[in-house]
Design an enzyme around this catalytic site. Structure first.
Site, PDB file in Angstrom:
ATOM      1  N   GLU A 176      41.796  40.660  -8.253  1.00 23.57           N
ATOM      2  CA  GLU A 176      42.221  39.989  -7.009  1.00 23.57           C
ATOM      3  C   GLU A 176      41.553  38.627  -6.843  1.00 23.57           C
ATOM      4  O   GLU A 176      40.854  38.359  -5.865  1.00 23.57           O
ATOM      5  CB  GLU A 176      41.966  40.903  -5.807  1.00 23.57           C
ATOM      6  N   GLU A 380      47.532  48.445  -9.005  1.00 22.38           N
ATOM      7  CA  GLU A 380      47.003  49.171  -7.839  1.00 22.38           C
ATOM      8  C   GLU A 380      48.127  49.365  -6.837  1.00 22.38           C
ATOM      9  O   GLU A 380      48.804  48.401  -6.474  1.00 22.38           O
ATOM     10  CB  GLU A 380      45.887  48.394  -7.135  1.00 22.38           C
TER      11      GLU A 380
HETATM   12  C1  BG6 Z   1      41.998  46.390  -3.660  1.00 23.83           C
HETATM   13  C2  BG6 Z   1      40.774  46.405  -4.547  1.00 23.83           C
HETATM   14  O1  BG6 Z   1      41.835  45.339  -2.751  1.00 23.83           O
HETATM   15  O2  BG6 Z   1      42.248  47.444  -2.820  1.00 23.83           O
HETATM   16  C3  BG6 Z   1      40.144  47.777  -4.730  1.00 23.83           C
HETATM   17  O3  BG6 Z   1      41.039  45.837  -5.796  1.00 23.83           O
HETATM   18  C4  BG6 Z   1      40.209  48.536  -3.430  1.00 23.83           C
HETATM   19  O4  BG6 Z   1      38.859  47.610  -5.220  1.00 23.83           O
HETATM   20  C5  BG6 Z   1      41.677  48.716  -3.065  1.00 23.83           C
HETATM   21  O5  BG6 Z   1      39.528  49.738  -3.426  1.00 23.83           O
HETATM   22  C6  BG6 Z   1      41.899  49.564  -1.841  1.00 23.83           C
HETATM   23  O6  BG6 Z   1      41.171  49.035  -0.776  1.00 23.83           O
HETATM   24  P1  BG6 Z   1      40.167  49.899   0.078  1.00 23.83           P
HETATM   25  O7  BG6 Z   1      39.465  48.927   0.912  1.00 23.83           O
HETATM   26  O8  BG6 Z   1      40.991  50.837   0.851  1.00 23.83           O
HETATM   27  O9  BG6 Z   1      39.278  50.579  -0.893  1.00 23.83           O
END
Ligand code: BG6
Length: 482
Positions: A176, A380
């Site tokens: 990111e 993701e």
């Molecule tokens: C992304 C990141 O922003 O979202 C991850 O690359 C992160 O590291 C994921 O865990 C989900 O976000 P969160 O804050 O719910 O863990």
């Protein structure tokens, strides 16, 4: 009708600082995440440059993957993962970031992880830096604000490329990277930090526009040099960028909202992607810098380096969309991992206020492919929720529902003609939340028995989604029923 390609990379994702634990084991140095305390939806995390025993630091144990990696990868194999997107902890390899020699013990750990993946036919996809920079680099160089950090990053890249050249084919330069399009991003993504003698709340870590964009420029140069090295020396490698795609719709057809959403999307989603895919800053960057009174210092070869370092594919995270309204017609705000926006009345939200939008995923896949024409990979996507362990399992039908709708959107995008390489959900297994620093926000197919109050023995349990995803992969995305 086109469907998922035969070699589609189904899998799941994690990151070193959120899963490994063993923060000070086998020569690992302190990483910026190790000084971030736990938090929650209502209690913000704080940063304590000197560790304070009154706080708990979730990255210290995380999910204890350092200890459980064999068991975990075996379970990924059982689900039929084709790909495991993970990251290397930079401070495991270079504890302070600027040593001459790497830490052999750290290198050995990832050798074992990759060997384990191979056993089950899982292709690792490695993020070189996922919110995980040695604290030493923050202290001595203020992270990527200093140009010297490009050299430190490249030393690290050279070591891991050479060491794992026969074990890893897919690499992502920075997680990111567009985090730095917001004032708070440079701490977590670039390691920028200037105060080390007192506790800091998140807001105090915000940096000036000048520093965030100069540091980001250095990161973009580092990313390009990394890609160039791969292309010159390791022709087998495929290197991608990694960006958080956060699409903003105009709230209504008022043209001022249309222009505002165009600007927001450019800045959030395309500023970095243009550089990393096209090899140059977008035409509007100059006016953007002028507006912010930013003056980026370019070294003489920078334009050429960017041109020579174009990635082979785009990888991105996708969780939600948002809405832009600059007229004030809708003042209802929404939450997100990076950026905040206005609420979309047509969408439902997760328990953490992230707006769920599978149709938006088809939209952004088409947008990205249309703009850049290179293969895409979702690295993701998933639902953070409160899971209840009952009778040795979790009945996470809500997660299945979320993933199912998003997979349907992938299928439609593939039918549209998008070249999609794979889908790696967040997360393969429960881990610490990045934004809130808590265990309670769970994403995995595998439940890890660890709670925010320190209870739990880290035992692993398969959730209902585990068997469901196994079936999805076995049918190559055809059987989505639960
Ligand atoms: C992304 C990141 O922003 O979202 C991850 O690359 C992160 O590291 C994921 O865990 C989900 O976000 P969160 O804050 O719910 O863990």
């Amino acid at each position: 009708m086109k469907s998922f390609p035969k070699d589609f990379l189904w899998g799941g994702a994690t990151s070193s600082n959120q899963i490994e634990g063993a923060w000070n084991v086998d020569g690992r140095g302190v990483s910026i995440n190790d000084i971030v305390t736990s938090g929650s939806k209502t209690k913000p995390k704080i940063v304590t440059p000197i560790k304070n025993s009154n706080y708990s630091y979730p990255s210290e144990d995380a999910s204890k993957f350092y200890e459980y990696y064999k068991e975990d990868i075996k379970m990924f194999g059982e689900m039929g993962f084709k790909c495991y997107r993970m990251s290397i902890s930079w401070s495991r390899i270079f504890p302070n970031g600027d040593e001459k020699e790497p830490n052999e013990k750290g290198l050995e750990f990832y050798d074992k992880v990759f060997d384990e993946c191979k056993k089950y036919g899982i292709e690792p996809m490695v993020t070189i830096s996922h919110f995980d920079i040695p604290l030493g680099i923050s202290k001595k160089y203020c992270g990527f604000l200093s140009r010297e950090t490009i050299n430190l990053y490249m030393n690290y890249v050279k070591v891991i490329f050479e060491r794992y050249k026969n074990k890893v084919k897919y690499w992502l330069t920075f997680n990111e990277i567009n985090c730095s399009m917001m004032a708070l991003g440079p701490f977590i993504c670039q390691g920028q930090m200037k105060v080390f003698d007192r506790e800091l709340n998140a807001r105090e870590l915000a940096v000036s526009d000048q520093d965030r964009l100069q540091g980001l420029h250095h990161q973009l140069i580092a990313s390009a040099l990394c890609v160039k090295l791969a292309h010159d020396k390791y022709p087998r490698f495929k290197v991608g960028n990694m960006t958080s795609i956060f699409h903003s719709y105009p709230y209504n057809c008022d043209p001022v909202n249309q222009i505002a959403s165009q600007q927001r999307n450019r800045e959030n989603n395309y500023y970095c992607t243009d550089v990393q895919v096209k090899g140059h800053y977008p035409y509007w960057a100059k006016s953007y810098w002028e507006k912010l009174n930013v003056n980026i210092k370019f070294e003489k070869d920078d334009l050429e380096i960017l041109k020579q370092g174009c990635v082979d594919f785009i990888s991105f995270s996708y969780y939600m969309t948002s809405v832009v309204d600059i007229t004030g017609a809708n003042n209802d705000k929404t939450n997100a991992n990076l950026f905040q926006g206005t609420k979309n009345p047509f969408l439902k939200s997760s328990e953490w206020g992230w707006q769920i939008d599978p149709i938006g995923l088809r939209f952004v896949l088409n947008e990205l492919y249309d703009r850049y024409n290179v293969p895409l990979m979702i690295v993701e996507n998933g639902l953070g929720a409160i899971d209840k362990l009952e009778n040795g399992t979790v009945n996470d039908t809500y997660r299945i529902q979320y993933l199912k709708e998003h997979i349907k959107a992938l299928k439609l995008a593939i039918e549209d003609g998008v070249d999609l390489m794979g889908y790696s959900t967040w997360s393969a297994i429960d881990l610490v939340s990045a934004s809130t620093g808590e265990y309670a926000k769970r994403y995995g197919f595998i439940y890890v028995d660890r709670n925010d109050d320190g209870t739990g023995d880290f035992k692993r349990y398969k959730k209902k989604s585990f068997d469901w995803y196994k079936k999805v992969i076995a049918s190559n995305g055809e059987d989505l029923e639960d």
